[in-house]
Motif scaffolding. Structure first.
Motif, PDB file in Angstrom:
ATOM      1  N   ASP A 189      61.117 -49.413 -22.301  1.00 44.49           N
ATOM      2  CA  ASP A 189      60.165 -49.422 -21.187  1.00 44.49           C
ATOM      3  C   ASP A 189      60.519 -50.586 -20.256  1.00 44.49           C
ATOM      4  N   PRO A 190      60.925 -50.321 -19.017  1.00 42.83           N
ATOM      5  CA  PRO A 190      61.352 -51.404 -18.122  1.00 42.83           C
ATOM      6  C   PRO A 190      60.229 -52.369 -17.753  1.00 42.83           C
ATOM      7  N   SER A 191      58.992 -51.937 -17.916  1.00 43.36           N
ATOM      8  CA  SER A 191      57.871 -52.799 -17.515  1.00 43.36           C
ATOM      9  C   SER A 191      57.642 -53.942 -18.487  1.00 43.36           C
ATOM     10  N   ASP A 192      57.943 -53.746 -19.780  1.00 40.83           N
ATOM     11  CA  ASP A 192      57.685 -54.800 -20.753  1.00 40.83           C
ATOM     12  C   ASP A 192      58.810 -55.010 -21.759  1.00 40.83           C
ATOM     13  N   GLY A 193      59.868 -54.209 -21.654  1.00 40.84           N
ATOM     14  CA  GLY A 193      61.006 -54.372 -22.550  1.00 40.84           C
ATOM     15  C   GLY A 193      60.794 -53.835 -23.949  1.00 40.84           C
ATOM     16  N   LEU A 194      59.672 -53.159 -24.196  1.00 39.00           N
ATOM     17  CA  LEU A 194      59.390 -52.611 -25.517  1.00 39.00           C
ATOM     18  C   LEU A 194      60.042 -51.245 -25.691  1.00 39.00           C
ATOM     19  N   ILE A 195      60.269 -50.886 -26.931  1.00 39.54           N
ATOM     20  CA  ILE A 195      60.815 -49.563 -27.231  1.00 39.54           C
ATOM     21  C   ILE A 195      59.666 -48.565 -27.244  1.00 39.54           C
ATOM     22  N   LYS A 196      59.750 -47.538 -26.417  1.00 42.29           N
ATOM     23  CA  LYS A 196      58.673 -46.554 -26.319  1.00 42.29           C
ATOM     24  C   LYS A 196      58.973 -45.255 -27.048  1.00 42.29           C
ATOM     25  N   ALA A 197      60.242 -45.030 -27.401  1.00 36.32           N
ATOM     26  CA  ALA A 197      60.638 -43.833 -28.124  1.00 36.32           C
ATOM     27  C   ALA A 197      61.941 -44.121 -28.844  1.00 36.32           C
ATOM     28  N   VAL A 198      62.173 -43.394 -29.951  1.00 38.74           N
ATOM     29  CA  VAL A 198      63.372 -43.620 -30.734  1.00 38.74           C
ATOM     30  C   VAL A 198      63.943 -42.277 -31.189  1.00 38.74           C
ATOM     31  N   LEU A 199      65.257 -42.223 -31.315  1.00 36.77           N
ATOM     32  CA  LEU A 199      65.941 -41.040 -31.833  1.00 36.77           C
ATOM     33  C   LEU A 199      66.843 -41.483 -32.974  1.00 36.77           C
ATOM     34  N   LEU A 200      66.629 -40.901 -34.161  1.00 37.41           N
ATOM     35  CA  LEU A 200      67.438 -41.199 -35.338  1.00 37.41           C
ATOM     36  C   LEU A 200      68.405 -40.053 -35.610  1.00 37.41           C
ATOM     37  N   ARG A 201      69.668 -40.381 -35.822  1.00 36.73           N
ATOM     38  CA  ARG A 201      70.618 -39.424 -36.388  1.00 36.73           C
ATOM     39  C   ARG A 201      70.904 -39.845 -37.812  1.00 36.73           C
ATOM     40  N   PHE A 202      70.704 -38.930 -38.756  1.00 37.72           N
ATOM     41  CA  PHE A 202      71.031 -39.194 -40.151  1.00 37.72           C
ATOM     42  C   PHE A 202      71.905 -38.035 -40.616  1.00 37.72           C
ATOM     43  N   TYR A 203      73.195 -38.317 -40.759  1.00 39.53           N
ATOM     44  CA  TYR A 203      74.183 -37.271 -41.011  1.00 39.53           C
ATOM     45  C   TYR A 203      74.084 -36.203 -39.921  1.00 39.53           C
ATOM     46  N   ARG A 204      73.717 -34.957 -40.252  1.00 40.49           N
ATOM     47  CA  ARG A 204      73.701 -33.863 -39.273  1.00 40.49           C
ATOM     48  C   ARG A 204      72.304 -33.578 -38.735  1.00 40.49           C
ATOM     49  N   SER A 205      71.368 -34.447 -39.011  1.00 41.63           N
ATOM     50  CA  SER A 205      69.978 -34.213 -38.608  1.00 41.63           C
ATOM     51  C   SER A 205      69.515 -35.276 -37.618  1.00 41.63           C
ATOM     52  N   TYR A 206      68.613 -34.856 -36.713  1.00 35.64           N
ATOM     53  CA  TYR A 206      68.041 -35.768 -35.729  1.00 35.64           C
ATOM     54  C   TYR A 206      66.522 -35.794 -35.865  1.00 35.64           C
ATOM     55  N   LEU A 207      65.961 -36.970 -35.675  1.00 35.21           N
ATOM     56  CA  LEU A 207      64.511 -37.136 -35.763  1.00 35.21           C
ATOM     57  C   LEU A 207      64.048 -37.989 -34.582  1.00 35.21           C
ATOM     58  N   PRO A 208      63.374 -37.391 -33.600  1.00 31.51           N
ATOM     59  CA  PRO A 208      62.829 -38.164 -32.477  1.00 31.51           C
ATOM     60  C   PRO A 208      61.383 -38.581 -32.751  1.00 31.51           C
ATOM     61  N   TYR A 209      61.000 -39.711 -32.197  1.00 35.07           N
ATOM     62  CA  TYR A 209      59.594 -40.138 -32.291  1.00 35.07           C
ATOM     63  C   TYR A 209      59.211 -40.876 -31.027  1.00 35.07           C
ATOM     64  N   ALA A 210      58.004 -40.606 -30.554  1.00 32.96           N
ATOM     65  CA  ALA A 210      57.432 -41.321 -29.406  1.00 32.96           C
ATOM     66  C   ALA A 210      55.920 -41.275 -29.545  1.00 32.96           C
ATOM     67  N   ASP A 211      55.257 -42.300 -29.066  1.00 33.46           N
ATOM     68  CA  ASP A 211      53.784 -42.289 -29.116  1.00 33.46           C
ATOM     69  C   ASP A 211      53.184 -41.987 -27.749  1.00 33.46           C
ATOM     70  N   GLY A 212      53.997 -41.432 -26.868  1.00 34.91           N
ATOM     71  CA  GLY A 212      53.549 -41.050 -25.534  1.00 34.91           C
ATOM     72  C   GLY A 212      54.678 -40.331 -24.830  1.00 34.91           C
ATOM     73  N   PRO A 213      54.585 -40.132 -23.513  1.00 31.64           N
ATOM     74  CA  PRO A 213      55.658 -39.471 -22.764  1.00 31.64           C
ATOM     75  C   PRO A 213      56.985 -40.200 -22.959  1.00 31.64           C
ATOM     76  N   PHE A 214      58.075 -39.423 -23.010  1.00 33.28           N
ATOM     77  CA  PHE A 214      59.388 -40.045 -23.212  1.00 33.28           C
ATOM     78  C   PHE A 214      60.448 -39.228 -22.496  1.00 33.28           C
ATOM     79  N   ASP A 215      61.657 -39.770 -22.457  1.00 34.93           N
ATOM     80  CA  ASP A 215      62.763 -39.148 -21.731  1.00 34.93           C
ATOM     81  C   ASP A 215      63.376 -38.048 -22.595  1.00 34.93           C
ATOM     82  N   VAL A 216      62.786 -36.870 -22.537  1.00 30.63           N
ATOM     83  CA  VAL A 216      63.253 -35.742 -23.352  1.00 30.63           C
ATOM     84  C   VAL A 216      64.693 -35.386 -23.015  1.00 30.63           C
ATOM     85  N   GLU A 217      65.011 -35.284 -21.752  1.00 29.54           N
ATOM     86  CA  GLU A 217      66.353 -34.908 -21.323  1.00 29.54           C
ATOM     87  C   GLU A 217      67.382 -35.940 -21.776  1.00 29.54           C
ATOM     88  N   GLY A 218      67.008 -37.206 -21.746  1.00 35.52           N
ATOM     89  CA  GLY A 218      67.928 -38.257 -22.182  1.00 35.52           C
ATOM     90  C   GLY A 218      68.284 -38.120 -23.648  1.00 35.52           C
TER      91      GLY A 218
END
Length: 265
Positions: free
Chosen positions: A48-77
């Motif tokens: 988040d450019p306003s406060d430098g905090l992480i607002k969403a995360v994407l994990l890759r574990f082997y061949r699987s992906y797990l996204p998490y966000a507690d609000g709107p996030f950059d889906v396309e990214g």
């Protein structure tokens, strides 16, 4: 802005994940167990450019992906990162987050599970941990006896081939534990945890021998397992898709907190 996360981002990432430790137990556990510098695992964060905090995360574990966000996030990214992976097998996560990728990434099939959390055991459920009810904490030496029971359970058929290797690895690494009950040297009920971390754990592998059902044995084993974990200050969670199983878990004190989607590529 989305960028690859490193060890320097650990505390910032945990600020986000601690908001919902049960829902984030897989990411928390993977970070605690493996860190950030592994070939089989990677993490990206949206900053988040306003406060430098992480607002969403994407994990890759082997061949699987797990996204998490507690609000709107950059889906396309996040989708752009996943599209570059030609070996992707699965995307899973909180249904609201996974659904954001509908129409952005093509899924072949998927399933949805209820996600329940336990913060306090129902005081009416009593499972005294003593030799009287023969509840034991498993070691690696108990793997064969426990899997001899789970081999007979229809619901575990899909994971049967690797069950012994997986259980040995989990017990040896301390990323999970198994409790079980015996009668005449035969395991008749069992329950396990997986993805244990400093904040949370998932209940898995609950089973009772066909000949000993409707006696509350598995409930007793799960209740004792939950009691010990709650005393360690951990929140507990589980998936279920069987309404009958949901009733049993809710009697223990589990409450639905959302749903979990697993989408295959």
């Amino acid at each position: 802005m989305i960028r690859r996360l490193t060890e320097d981002d650990r505390e910032l990432l945990m600020v986000l994940l601690r908001k919902e430790p049960a829902l984030n137990l897989f990411i928390i556990g993977d970070v605690e167990n493996f860190g950030f510098e592994q070939d089989f695992m990677a993490l990206w964060g949206e900053i988040d450019p306003s406060d430098g905090l992480i607002k969403a995360v994407l994990l890759r574990f082997y061949r699987s992906y797990l996204p998490y966000a507690d609000g709107p996030f950059d889906v396309e990214g996040f989708a752009t990162i996943m599209r570059k992976d030609n070996d992707i097998h699965m995307i899973s996560g909180v249904t609201e987050v996974v659904k954001a990728f509908d129409g952005v990434i093509n899924f072949k099939q998927g399933k949805q599970l209820y996600f329940a959390e336990l913060k306090e055991l129902n005081p009416k459920i009593i499972a005294p941990y003593s030799s009287a009810n023969n509840i034991n904490i498993a070691t690696v030496q108990d793997v064969e006896a426990i899997c001899s029971l789970t081999d007979t359970i229809e619901e575990f058929e899909s994971s049967r081939d690797g069950s012994r290797t997986s259980l040995r690895k989990t017990l040896a690494s301390g990323t999970g534990r198994t409790y079980y009950m015996k009668r005449e040297d035969q395991v008749i009920a069992t329950a396990s945890t997986s993805a244990e971390n400093s904040m949370s754990a998932m209940i898995v592998g609950v089973a009772t021998h066909q000949a000993f059902r409707e006696q509350g044995l598995a409930t007793s084993v799960v209740a004792q397992l939950c009691t010990d974990l709650l005393h360690e200050g951990k929140s507990l969670c589980l998936f279920y898709d069987n309404p009958h199983a949901g009733v049993i878990y809710k009697r223990l004190g589990f409450q639905d907190i959302g749903s979990w989607s697993i989408m295959y590529m």
